[in-house]
Design a protein around this motif. Structure first.
Motif, PDB file in Angstrom:
ATOM      1  N   ALA A 166       0.830  -1.202   0.000  1.00  0.00           N
ATOM      2  CA  ALA A 166       0.000   0.000   0.000  1.00  0.00           C
ATOM      3  C   ALA A 166       0.865   1.253   0.000  1.00  0.00           C
ATOM      4  O   ALA A 166       0.585   2.231  -0.704  1.00  0.00           O
ATOM      5  CB  ALA A 166      -0.922  -0.008   1.226  1.00  0.00           C
ATOM      6  N   LEU A 167       1.938   1.208   0.791  1.00  0.00           N
ATOM      7  CA  LEU A 167       2.849   2.355   0.837  1.00  0.00           C
ATOM      8  C   LEU A 167       3.515   2.583  -0.517  1.00  0.00           C
ATOM      9  O   LEU A 167       3.713   3.719  -0.946  1.00  0.00           O
ATOM     10  CB  LEU A 167       3.908   2.141   1.920  1.00  0.00           C
ATOM     11  N   ALA A 168       3.899   1.454  -1.173  1.00  0.00           N
ATOM     12  CA  ALA A 168       4.537   1.579  -2.488  1.00  0.00           C
ATOM     13  C   ALA A 168       3.576   2.191  -3.503  1.00  0.00           C
ATOM     14  O   ALA A 168       3.956   3.048  -4.317  1.00  0.00           O
ATOM     15  CB  ALA A 168       5.009   0.205  -2.964  1.00  0.00           C
ATOM     16  N   GLU A 169       2.296   1.734  -3.467  1.00  0.00           N
ATOM     17  CA  GLU A 169       1.307   2.301  -4.391  1.00  0.00           C
ATOM     18  C   GLU A 169       1.105   3.792  -4.109  1.00  0.00           C
ATOM     19  O   GLU A 169       1.042   4.613  -5.029  1.00  0.00           O
ATOM     20  CB  GLU A 169      -0.010   1.540  -4.248  1.00  0.00           C
ATOM     21  N   GLN A 170       1.001   4.137  -2.816  1.00  0.00           N
ATOM     22  CA  GLN A 170       0.788   5.533  -2.451  1.00  0.00           C
ATOM     23  C   GLN A 170       1.972   6.389  -2.874  1.00  0.00           C
ATOM     24  O   GLN A 170       1.821   7.503  -3.375  1.00  0.00           O
ATOM     25  CB  GLN A 170       0.570   5.639  -0.928  1.00  0.00           C
ATOM     26  N   LYS A 171       3.203   5.820  -2.651  1.00  0.00           N
ATOM     27  CA  LYS A 171       4.405   6.557  -3.036  1.00  0.00           C
ATOM     28  C   LYS A 171       4.429   6.800  -4.547  1.00  0.00           C
ATOM     29  O   LYS A 171       4.759   7.906  -5.016  1.00  0.00           O
ATOM     30  CB  LYS A 171       5.632   5.772  -2.585  1.00  0.00           C
ATOM     31  N   ALA A 172       4.093   5.765  -5.323  1.00  0.00           N
ATOM     32  CA  ALA A 172       4.083   5.908  -6.782  1.00  0.00           C
ATOM     33  C   ALA A 172       3.045   6.941  -7.229  1.00  0.00           C
ATOM     34  O   ALA A 172       3.302   7.765  -8.114  1.00  0.00           O
ATOM     35  CB  ALA A 172       3.803   4.557  -7.434  1.00  0.00           C
ATOM     36  N   MET A 173       1.872   6.874  -6.600  1.00  0.00           N
ATOM     37  CA  MET A 173       0.850   7.846  -6.958  1.00  0.00           C
ATOM     38  C   MET A 173       1.306   9.271  -6.628  1.00  0.00           C
ATOM     39  O   MET A 173       1.095  10.211  -7.411  1.00  0.00           O
ATOM     40  CB  MET A 173      -0.452   7.529  -6.207  1.00  0.00           C
ATOM     41  N   ASN A 174       1.965   9.401  -5.450  1.00  0.00           N
ATOM     42  CA  ASN A 174       2.456  10.733  -5.065  1.00  0.00           C
ATOM     43  C   ASN A 174       3.503  11.227  -6.055  1.00  0.00           C
ATOM     44  O   ASN A 174       3.522  12.414  -6.437  1.00  0.00           O
ATOM     45  CB  ASN A 174       3.049  10.694  -3.667  1.00  0.00           C
ATOM     46  N   GLU A 175       4.377  10.305  -6.472  1.00  0.00           N
ATOM     47  CA  GLU A 175       5.400  10.707  -7.447  1.00  0.00           C
ATOM     48  C   GLU A 175       4.768  11.133  -8.769  1.00  0.00           C
ATOM     49  O   GLU A 175       5.187  12.128  -9.392  1.00  0.00           O
ATOM     50  CB  GLU A 175       6.378   9.552  -7.659  1.00  0.00           C
ATOM     51  N   GLN A 176       3.748  10.368  -9.221  1.00  0.00           N
ATOM     52  CA  GLN A 176       3.091  10.703 -10.489  1.00  0.00           C
ATOM     53  C   GLN A 176       2.332  12.026 -10.384  1.00  0.00           C
ATOM     54  O   GLN A 176       2.314  12.826 -11.315  1.00  0.00           O
ATOM     55  CB  GLN A 176       2.130   9.577 -10.895  1.00  0.00           C
ATOM     56  N   GLN A 177       1.734  12.221  -9.196  1.00  0.00           N
ATOM     57  CA  GLN A 177       1.041  13.486  -9.016  1.00  0.00           C
ATOM     58  C   GLN A 177       2.023  14.651  -9.052  1.00  0.00           C
ATOM     59  O   GLN A 177       1.725  15.717  -9.607  1.00  0.00           O
ATOM     60  CB  GLN A 177       0.285  13.483  -7.688  1.00  0.00           C
ATOM     61  N   SER A 178       3.202  14.403  -8.458  1.00  0.00           N
ATOM     62  CA  SER A 178       4.234  15.446  -8.486  1.00  0.00           C
ATOM     63  C   SER A 178       4.667  15.727  -9.928  1.00  0.00           C
ATOM     64  O   SER A 178       4.843  16.881 -10.341  1.00  0.00           O
ATOM     65  CB  SER A 178       5.417  15.014  -7.629  1.00  0.00           C
TER      66      SER A 178
ATOM     67  N   LYS B 261       3.929   4.830 -18.463  1.00  0.00           N
ATOM     68  CA  LYS B 261       4.995   3.912 -18.021  1.00  0.00           C
ATOM     69  C   LYS B 261       4.978   3.753 -16.494  1.00  0.00           C
ATOM     70  O   LYS B 261       5.145   2.651 -15.977  1.00  0.00           O
ATOM     71  CB  LYS B 261       6.347   4.447 -18.477  1.00  0.00           C
ATOM     72  N   ALA B 262       4.790   4.876 -15.796  1.00  0.00           N
ATOM     73  CA  ALA B 262       4.767   4.811 -14.329  1.00  0.00           C
ATOM     74  C   ALA B 262       3.607   3.963 -13.844  1.00  0.00           C
ATOM     75  O   ALA B 262       3.761   3.121 -12.943  1.00  0.00           O
ATOM     76  CB  ALA B 262       4.682   6.219 -13.744  1.00  0.00           C
ATOM     77  N   LEU B 263       2.437   4.168 -14.425  1.00  0.00           N
ATOM     78  CA  LEU B 263       1.273   3.371 -14.031  1.00  0.00           C
ATOM     79  C   LEU B 263       1.486   1.891 -14.341  1.00  0.00           C
ATOM     80  O   LEU B 263       1.107   1.013 -13.559  1.00  0.00           O
ATOM     81  CB  LEU B 263       0.023   3.891 -14.737  1.00  0.00           C
ATOM     82  N   SER B 264       2.114   1.613 -15.500  1.00  0.00           N
ATOM     83  CA  SER B 264       2.385   0.223 -15.874  1.00  0.00           C
ATOM     84  C   SER B 264       3.363  -0.426 -14.900  1.00  0.00           C
ATOM     85  O   SER B 264       3.205  -1.580 -14.490  1.00  0.00           O
ATOM     86  CB  SER B 264       2.947   0.176 -17.313  1.00  0.00           C
ATOM     87  N   SER B 265       4.412   0.353 -14.496  1.00  0.00           N
ATOM     88  CA  SER B 265       5.395  -0.170 -13.544  1.00  0.00           C
ATOM     89  C   SER B 265       4.750  -0.435 -12.189  1.00  0.00           C
ATOM     90  O   SER B 265       4.999  -1.473 -11.551  1.00  0.00           O
ATOM     91  CB  SER B 265       6.542   0.820 -13.405  1.00  0.00           C
ATOM     92  N   ILE B 266       3.923   0.510 -11.746  1.00  0.00           N
ATOM     93  CA  ILE B 266       3.238   0.329 -10.452  1.00  0.00           C
ATOM     94  C   ILE B 266       2.326  -0.885 -10.484  1.00  0.00           C
ATOM     95  O   ILE B 266       2.274  -1.679  -9.544  1.00  0.00           O
ATOM     96  CB  ILE B 266       2.441   1.600 -10.102  1.00  0.00           C
TER      97      ILE B 266
END
Length: 424
Positions: free
Chosen positions: A45-57, A122-127
């Motif tokens: 869950a933390l990894a998903e949240q971190k990825a989403m935060n990075e993509q939002q950034s 790409k980020a969404l695919s990696s996540i």
């Protein structure tokens, strides 16, 4: 002994301390697996949240860039309008240049949007790939935990069955043994365990039965002594082995044997005393390991048989740390003994010399006395001889005065004889 109830079948099992400890370890392992499972979920869950935060950034940054480009486009539109007005005053060629700049900016904006969309995809695919991998690992871990749990249950039931069989066998064995055999079985166990490690763990050690009865008529079971390479003893232990049958009505306590064990230790000049005991089997204070009872009797310990070799190793290693000081003390004592022997020899020489001197002086005095007595005796002999000489002188004078005439004057017979001799 501890009772455990099976959560599935409801059956109650009785296990000893070592089996109970092993089951606790297995339960802890299951709890650890559950905790690991929960942590993996949290990390996912933390990894998903971190990825989403990075993509939002990233999206926010791109949106900012787009806003800047749009602002520039607006500025260019404004400039275009201004340029249109200037067209009337300037040439048509300047207007075309502005159109080209606007078109280039629009193309750059389209490129940036396309790059932004590609990076986001790409980020969404990696996540998504990482999420699927973590879900797969979590699923495998759950299955592995289920298999481990089933295996642990099977092993537990098997070990419990074997343990119950061993307990029954042990009870039957002890029931068939006499009191003497029960005690001797513990002694044989201790001797066997020590002999297994004697050659490499205690190569210079002495470990034998205590067969010398003290003045009180008592003796221990075993004596352990260890020596350094010079033969200096640096540790000694008096062992007492105590066991009893399960059916014994009058149960003994370990404390019942402390006093005699301490006396045996002191009479046999041992540094430590150890009671290896199977008594008080239900007392947890004696089931946890090595029990120090030196607050009751100096340098005394109580252990279960399984800790027998461990305690010897601990005491021996502690004694090795002080071996250097014992060696130095032994050297000092040896030097003191040498000085004592020298003084004793000197005193003995003085006594012997004085005795011989007194005897010689006494003999000398007696010899002088005998010489004096001999001189006095010789003087008496001399006086007697002198007196004899005078008497002989007198006799000789008298002999010279003797004649035939005088001899025959009053003896007619002798006179006739002499006259006859003369006539012949």
């Amino acid at each position: 002994m501890n009772e455990i109830k099976c959560p599935n079948c409801g059956e109650v099992f009785t296990v000893n301390e070592s089996q109970y400890a092993e089951l606790l370890s297995q339960v802890r392992t299951t709890e650890f697996d559950k905790e690991l499972h929960n942590r993996m979920k949290q990390e996912l869950a933390l990894a998903e949240q971190k990825a989403m935060n990075e993509q939002q950034s990233i999206l926010a940054q791109k949106d900012q860039e787009i806003a800047q480009l749009q602002s520039q486009i607006q500025n260019f539109d404004t400039e275009k309008e201004l340029a249109k007005k200037e067209v009337e005053q300037t040439s048509h060629q300047a207007l075309l240049a502005k159109d080209k700049e606007v078109q280039a900016l629009e193309n750059q904006l389209a490129t940036l949007r396309l790059e932004h969309e590609n990076q986001l995809q790409k980020a969404l695919s990696s996540i998504e790939s990482e999420r699927k991998e973590l879900q797969h690992q979590l699923l495998l871990q759950e299955k592995e935990n289920e298999l481990n749990l089933a295996s642990v249950e099977r092993e537990y039931k098997t070990e419990l069955r074997l343990a119950n069989e061993q307990v029954e066998l042990y009870k039957n064995f002890k029931a068939q043994q006499s009191t003497k055999e029960i005690g001797e079985s513990l002694e044989r166990y201790a001797e066997s365990e020590f002999n297994k490690v004697r050659s490499f763990a205690f190569p210079n050690a002495y470990f034998e039965k205590d067969n010398k009865v003290s003045a009180r008529g008592s003796k221990g079971d075993f004596i352990f002594r260890d020596f350094d390479e010079n033969g200096l003893e640096f540790i000694s232990i008096m062992f007492e082995m105590k066991n009893e049958a399960d059916g014994t009505k009058s149960k003994h306590k370990n404390a019942d044997f402390y006093k005699e064990l301490d006396k045996d230790r002191r009479e046999k000049n041992c540094e430590y005393a150890v009671l290896v005991s199977m008594l008080e089997a239900d007392d947890d204070s004696f089931n946890t390991g090595i029990v120090d009872v030196s607050h009751v009797y100096e340098k005394m310990y109580v252990v279960r048989p399984q800790y027998f070799i461990q305690l010897i190793g601990l005491l021996r290693n502690a004694a090795l740390n002080s071996l250097k000081y014992k060696q130095e003390l032994a050297l000092i004592r040896e030097q003191n003994i040498d000085i004592t022997h020298f003084e004793e020899d000197l005193d003995a020489f003085k006594v012997a010399f004085a005795k011989n001197y007194n005897l010689a002086s006494d003999h000398f005095s007696k010899a002088i006395d005998q010489i004096d007595n001999t001189i006095k005796s010789m003087e008496k002999v001399r006086d007697l001889l002198m007196k004899s000489k005078k008497q002989l002188h007198f006799a000789n004078n008298k002999l010279d005065d003797v004649s035939v005439k005088k001899l025959t004057r009053k003896n007619p017979t002798m006179k006739a004889k002499f006259e006859a001799l003369k006539g012949e």
